[in-house]
Design an enzyme around this catalytic site. Structure first.
Site, PDB file in Angstrom:
ATOM      1  N   THR A  35       0.718  -1.152   0.189  1.00 23.09           N
ATOM      2  CA  THR A  35       0.004   0.072   0.129  1.00 23.09           C
ATOM      3  C   THR A  35       0.909   1.225  -0.019  1.00 23.09           C
ATOM      4  O   THR A  35       1.667   1.566   0.949  1.00 23.09           O
ATOM      5  CB  THR A  35      -0.989   0.131   1.395  1.00 23.09           C
ATOM      6  OG1 THR A  35      -1.515  -1.170   1.480  1.00 23.09           O
ATOM      7  CG2 THR A  35      -1.880   1.117   1.099  1.00 23.09           C
ATOM      8  N   LYS A  81      -7.607   0.916  -2.510  1.00 23.81           N
ATOM      9  CA  LYS A  81      -7.034   0.585  -1.274  1.00 23.81           C
ATOM     10  C   LYS A  81      -7.067   1.602  -0.399  1.00 23.81           C
ATOM     11  O   LYS A  81      -7.360   1.558   1.042  1.00 23.81           O
ATOM     12  CB  LYS A  81      -5.653  -0.289  -1.428  1.00 23.81           C
ATOM     13  CG  LYS A  81      -4.891  -0.393  -0.222  1.00 23.81           C
ATOM     14  CD  LYS A  81      -5.515  -1.586   0.642  1.00 23.81           C
ATOM     15  CE  LYS A  81      -4.813  -1.761   1.983  1.00 23.81           C
ATOM     16  NZ  LYS A  81      -5.644  -2.534   2.856  1.00 23.81           N
ATOM     17  N   LYS A 123       0.087   5.629   8.370  1.00 25.83           N
ATOM     18  CA  LYS A 123       0.602   5.754   7.020  1.00 25.83           C
ATOM     19  C   LYS A 123      -0.593   5.914   5.898  1.00 25.83           C
ATOM     20  O   LYS A 123      -0.552   6.665   4.974  1.00 25.83           O
ATOM     21  CB  LYS A 123       1.645   4.696   6.831  1.00 25.83           C
ATOM     22  CG  LYS A 123       2.439   4.740   5.328  1.00 25.83           C
ATOM     23  CD  LYS A 123       1.896   3.630   4.191  1.00 25.83           C
ATOM     24  CE  LYS A 123       1.688   2.422   4.822  1.00 25.83           C
ATOM     25  NZ  LYS A 123       1.341   1.474   3.641  1.00 25.83           N
TER      26      LYS A 123
HETATM   27  P1  NAD Z   1       5.852  -5.297   7.633  1.00 24.03           P
HETATM   28  O1  NAD Z   1       6.349  -4.038   7.971  1.00 24.03           O
HETATM   29  O2  NAD Z   1       5.496  -6.397   8.619  1.00 24.03           O
HETATM   30  O3  NAD Z   1       6.809  -6.004   6.476  1.00 24.03           O
HETATM   31  C1  NAD Z   1       7.457  -5.328   5.496  1.00 24.03           C
HETATM   32  C2  NAD Z   1       8.869  -6.063   5.164  1.00 24.03           C
HETATM   33  O4  NAD Z   1       9.451  -5.440   3.986  1.00 24.03           O
HETATM   34  C3  NAD Z   1       9.846  -6.400   6.248  1.00 24.03           C
HETATM   35  O5  NAD Z   1      10.102  -7.811   6.580  1.00 24.03           O
HETATM   36  C4  NAD Z   1      10.810  -5.479   6.023  1.00 24.03           C
HETATM   37  O6  NAD Z   1      12.158  -5.892   6.439  1.00 24.03           O
HETATM   38  C5  NAD Z   1      10.632  -5.512   4.266  1.00 24.03           C
HETATM   39  N1  NAD Z   1      11.534  -4.670   3.851  1.00 24.03           N
HETATM   40  C6  NAD Z   1      11.539  -3.204   4.158  1.00 24.03           C
HETATM   41  N2  NAD Z   1      12.334  -2.245   3.163  1.00 24.03           N
HETATM   42  C7  NAD Z   1      12.755  -3.265   2.536  1.00 24.03           C
HETATM   43  C8  NAD Z   1      13.536  -3.449   1.284  1.00 24.03           C
HETATM   44  N3  NAD Z   1      14.180  -2.194   0.868  1.00 24.03           N
HETATM   45  N4  NAD Z   1      13.936  -4.357   0.599  1.00 24.03           N
HETATM   46  C9  NAD Z   1      13.391  -5.515   0.839  1.00 24.03           C
HETATM   47  N5  NAD Z   1      12.664  -5.833   2.083  1.00 24.03           N
HETATM   48  C10 NAD Z   1      12.350  -4.605   2.913  1.00 24.03           C
HETATM   49  O7  NAD Z   1       4.581  -4.925   6.897  1.00 24.03           O
HETATM   50  P2  NAD Z   1       2.920  -5.823   6.569  1.00 24.03           P
HETATM   51  O8  NAD Z   1       2.307  -5.814   7.670  1.00 24.03           O
HETATM   52  O9  NAD Z   1       3.814  -6.936   5.788  1.00 24.03           O
HETATM   53  O10 NAD Z   1       2.581  -4.839   5.436  1.00 24.03           O
HETATM   54  C11 NAD Z   1       3.042  -4.781   3.935  1.00 24.03           C
HETATM   55  C12 NAD Z   1       2.223  -4.008   3.241  1.00 24.03           C
HETATM   56  O11 NAD Z   1       1.043  -4.566   3.266  1.00 24.03           O
HETATM   57  C13 NAD Z   1       1.989  -2.410   3.813  1.00 24.03           C
HETATM   58  O12 NAD Z   1       1.997  -1.528   2.734  1.00 24.03           O
HETATM   59  C14 NAD Z   1       0.892  -2.604   4.407  1.00 24.03           C
HETATM   60  O13 NAD Z   1       0.123  -1.180   4.693  1.00 24.03           O
HETATM   61  C15 NAD Z   1      -0.110  -3.411   3.512  1.00 24.03           C
HETATM   62  N6  NAD Z   1      -1.055  -4.276   4.304  1.00 24.03           N
HETATM   63  C16 NAD Z   1      -0.987  -4.806   5.639  1.00 24.03           C
HETATM   64  C17 NAD Z   1      -1.919  -5.417   6.174  1.00 24.03           C
HETATM   65  C18 NAD Z   1      -1.883  -5.966   7.437  1.00 24.03           C
HETATM   66  O14 NAD Z   1      -2.844  -6.349   8.135  1.00 24.03           O
HETATM   67  N7  NAD Z   1      -0.433  -6.174   7.973  1.00 24.03           N
HETATM   68  C19 NAD Z   1      -3.261  -5.545   5.388  1.00 24.03           C
HETATM   69  C20 NAD Z   1      -3.209  -5.083   4.374  1.00 24.03           C
HETATM   70  C21 NAD Z   1      -2.274  -4.310   3.763  1.00 24.03           C
END
Ligand code: NAD
Length: 372
Positions: free
Chosen positions: A136, A214, A293
């Protein structure tokens, strides 16, 4: 991203040992990504004997944890770590990214020698590559990166495919993907992979429209969670048990995902099939920092089209304040209920002190943090 020496050799091993056409890359193994990648691997291995996987994350521990949990399940198949997005691009024809937000999408796709596009240098026409970004992030980032991909990668296409359904939906494989794809054909191509991680994919329109959808959804979600937290607290302070109040909401017109599946009050969903983060000290789920965010993204999107969103402004202010608290920022966004109850308790204590004539103390005031 800093490669570890063990990972540095991955790219050459992958290139030599398996076909790029059947290799799928997954970058971002966080709360959502690790569950999505697990489902994708399970379903793809069942359907395609030649498939292989390459995984990558900026946090080496996330990769190690993922490999430990998954490789032993498939002893004769390849799930290989990569040292950088560029190395994933060299090895894979389908690449999924699941990152925190816009800066990370920019970095992973366009970030110099280690970025995905750098890995595509030398790609030939006919060597197709499909990038599916499930992050997102803001619409402009999605549109701009997709344009660069189309213009600079022969046979390269990118779809913005953010998800709805949360960590529970990612684990159960029931996510909804909201897709911005330039044509129906590209959407259909993306759908094949996406449906191995979710229950449905919706083609919202051209590039960037999945992100608009989204962000609009999460504006509604942020506001509905705050309304649910206030309603649940009102019921509990008025003498109802959390369970009774939840039952009332969920059989009445106040019902929503926030009340029925992710109810913010501990104990509210006891006896139902939902077990929300409120039952686990608000661990897991959708982090408060990510909701903060998304609400900022929503205000930005509203500003760009001149749309007034007063509820969005208030919700964004509340989540910005919660994000600043170390004890809340990584908790599920339903932790807002706890903040509200804390505020109520402080107000009660202040009233008692004032009634007893005690000098007002300098308060450590979550009310201010919550609403200021
Ligand atoms: P998170 O922070 O748990 O995971 C993100 C991952 O990306 C981490 O493992 C981090 O180390 C990795 N990362 C960060 N920078 C990086 C880079 N430069 N190169 C490679 N890896 C990198 O986040 P999440 O909860 O998994 O959410 C991910 C996305 O999905 C976000 O945009 C969030 O808004 C969206 N989202 C989350 C949920 C939820 O319930 N958690 C639901 C719908 C959408």
């Amino acid at each position: 991203m800093r490669p570890t020496s063990a990972l540095s050799f991955a790219s050459s091993l992958i290139t030599r040992s398996s076909s790029r056409k059947d290799a799928i890359g997954f970058i971002g193994l966080g709360a959502m990504g690790k569950e999505m990648a697990r489902n994708l691997i399970t379903k793809t291995f069942k359907e395609n004997n030649d498939a292989s996987f390459v995984v990558c994350d900026a946090d080496p521990m996330a990769v190690t944890r993922f490999l430990t949990a998954n490789t032993s399940l498939y002893p004769n198949r390849q799930i290989i770590p990569a040292s950088s997005p560029a190395s994933v691009a060299r090895s894979c024809s389908t690449i999924i990214t699941m990152l925190p937000s816009s800066p990370q999408v920019d970095e992973v796709y366009l970030g110099g020698e280690e970025g995905l596009l750098a890995g595509m240098v030398g790609a030939r026409q006919g060597e197709e590559t499909l990038f599916l970004d499930c992050t997102t992030c803001d619409r402009q980032t999605g549109v701009d990166v997709a344009k660069v991909v189309r213009e600079s990668v022969p046979g390269g296409e990118m779809v913005d495919a953010p998800v709805s359904g949360g960590v529970a939906g990612a684990a159960a494989g029931t996510l909804t993907f909201l897709c911005g794809a330039e044509s129906e054909a590209i959407f259909r191509q993306a759908e094949t992979t996406l449906l191995r991680m979710g229950a449905r994919a919706i083609h919202c329109g051209g590039s960037g429209t999945g992100l608009v959808a989204k962000i609009a959804n999460n504006l509604a979600l942020g506001v509905s969670m705050l309304a649910t937290a206030e309603a649940m607290a009102m019921g509990v302070y008025g003498g109802l048990s959390p369970q009774t109040m939840a039952h009332v909401l969920n059989t009445s017109t106040g019902r929503s995902w926030s009340s029925e599946i992710n109810n913010p009050a501990p104990g509210a969903l006891k006896g139902t099939k939902s077990s929300p983060p409120a039952e686990r000290g608000y661990d897991g789920g959708f982090a408060t920092r990510l909701m903060a965010k998304d609400l900022r993204l929503a205000l930005q999107a509203a500003g760009q089209v001149g749309l007034p969103t007063p509820l969005g402004v208030l919700a964004s202010r509340i989540y910005d304040n919660l994000e600043k608290r170390d004890d809340y920022t990584n908790k599920d966004f339903s932790v807002v209920f706890k903040a509200l109850v804390e505020s109520a308790e402080i107000i009660k204590a202040q009233k008692l002190r004032e009634g007893g004539g005690a000098a007002p103390e300098e308060p450590d005031d979550p009310v201010k943090r919550y609403t200021a």
